[in-house]
Design an enzyme around this catalytic site. Structure first.
Site, PDB file in Angstrom:
ATOM      1  N   ASP A  21      21.356  36.519  46.838  1.00  0.00           N
ATOM      2  CA  ASP A  21      20.143  35.900  46.284  1.00  0.00           C
ATOM      3  C   ASP A  21      19.668  36.609  45.015  1.00  0.00           C
ATOM      4  OD1 ASP A  21      18.141  33.992  46.306  1.00  0.00           O
ATOM      5  OD2 ASP A  21      16.747  35.269  47.403  1.00  0.00           O
ATOM      6  N   HIS A  38      24.010  32.049  37.837  1.00  0.00           N
ATOM      7  CA  HIS A  38      25.024  31.702  38.840  1.00  0.00           C
ATOM      8  C   HIS A  38      26.407  32.136  38.366  1.00  0.00           C
ATOM      9  CE1 HIS A  38      22.095  29.701  41.277  1.00  0.00           C
ATOM     10  NE2 HIS A  38      21.893  28.692  40.454  1.00  0.00           N
ATOM     11  N   LEU A 133      42.062  40.355  53.752  1.00  0.00           N
ATOM     12  CA  LEU A 133      40.637  40.050  53.934  1.00  0.00           C
ATOM     13  C   LEU A 133      40.486  38.547  54.170  1.00  0.00           C
ATOM     14  CD1 LEU A 133      37.541  40.936  53.521  1.00  0.00           C
ATOM     15  CD2 LEU A 133      37.821  40.093  51.192  1.00  0.00           C
TER      16      LEU A 133
END
Ligand code: IPE
Ligand code: IPE
Ligand code: MG
Length: 242
Positions: A21, A38, A133
């Site tokens: 955030d 963003h 991962l």
């Protein structure tokens, strides 16, 4: 001479989740358009993925777009859509090289055919039997919506005679959830707010939580490492007397 080495027990690090955030406020602070925030946010993801591999994190689950984010201006949503397509195009080859397995979850059908096709390409290209991962991206995801959908599916199973009502368990809920990981060990939220904003409501039952003030585009490897180190030494009691 005998030396006394104290063994400090460390928590095993498995599943990490992040609420990324602060992109909008970061853009504002730097007098940039929200889309630039963003964009910068995506470049931080790259670094955090690298560090997750270094730290031997099993899975990294990122909150990219919530159900509630559909309430944002069309212009911002369109910029995010473009960013998703570009990020997949740019980063999939590197993820393949790093043996990172990518998975998207949530109601991402609402993003349209172009994005659905890209997601299919990204997931099939990064499929791996033994990934370094697991990278899970929540897209159009909401924890409450997932729970509603689980309740509907399980109810249908019971009505159809496929599920025994007395055998509904924690595992049943997790099996029917769209979330790839059954539980989260460490949850991180950047951007200064101390809330979970409808993320992984069921899976964070016993997560350690790290709230950080930095906006996501300013999040650093060092801060990430600090969260992980803090997690490793905390006493996880799971309600027991230890
Ligand atoms: C998080 O950053 C990214 C998304 C929700 C897509 P925000 O865009 O919420 O940034 P702030 O909270 O407005 O600063
Ligand atoms: C949470 O951030 C969602 C994502 C990071 C994708 P929001 O900015 O949407 O959450 P609120 O509005 O501050 O609760
Ligand atoms: Mg926000």
């Amino acid at each position: 001479m005998a030396t006394h080495i104290k063994n400090i027990a460390q928590n095993h690090l498995g599943n990490v989740a992040i609420i990324m955030d602060g992109n909008g406020r970061w853009a504002k602070k730097n007098a940039l358009k929200i889309s630039k925030g963003h964009e910068k946010g995506v470049s931080v993801v790259k670094e955090i993925v690298e560090e997750s591999i270094n730290q031997k994190v099993k899975s990294l689950t990122l909150y990219a777009f919530s159900t509630e984010n559909w309430g944002r201006p069309t212009q911002e949503i369109n910029a995010i859509k473009n960013l998703i397509v570009n990020a997949i195009n740019d980063q999939v080859p590197e993820l393949v090289e790093q043996n990172v397995q990518l998975k998207f979850f949530g109601n991402f059908e609402l993003f349209g055919k172009k994005i659905i096709n890209k997601i299919e390409y990204a997931e099939s290209s990064t499929k791996s039997k033994n990934p370094s991962l697991k990278l899970n991206i929540a897209l159009g995801y909401g924890g409450q919506q997932d729970i509603i959908s689980i309740v509907k599916s399980v109810s249908k199973g019971v009505l159809d005679g496929e599920i025994d009502i007395n055998k509904i368990s924690d595992k049943t809920i997790k099996d029917f959830s769209c979330v790839p990981e059954p539980s989260i060990d460490l949850l991180i939220r950047t951007g200064g707010d101390k809330r979970v904003s409808n993320f992984l409501l069921y899976q964070i039952a016993y997560s350690e939580i790290c709230f950080l003030d930095n906006f996501w585009p300013d999040f650093t490897r060092l801060e990430y490492k600090n969260c992980i180190n803090q997690y490793k030494t905390v006493s996880r009691r799971f309600g027991k007397r230890v």
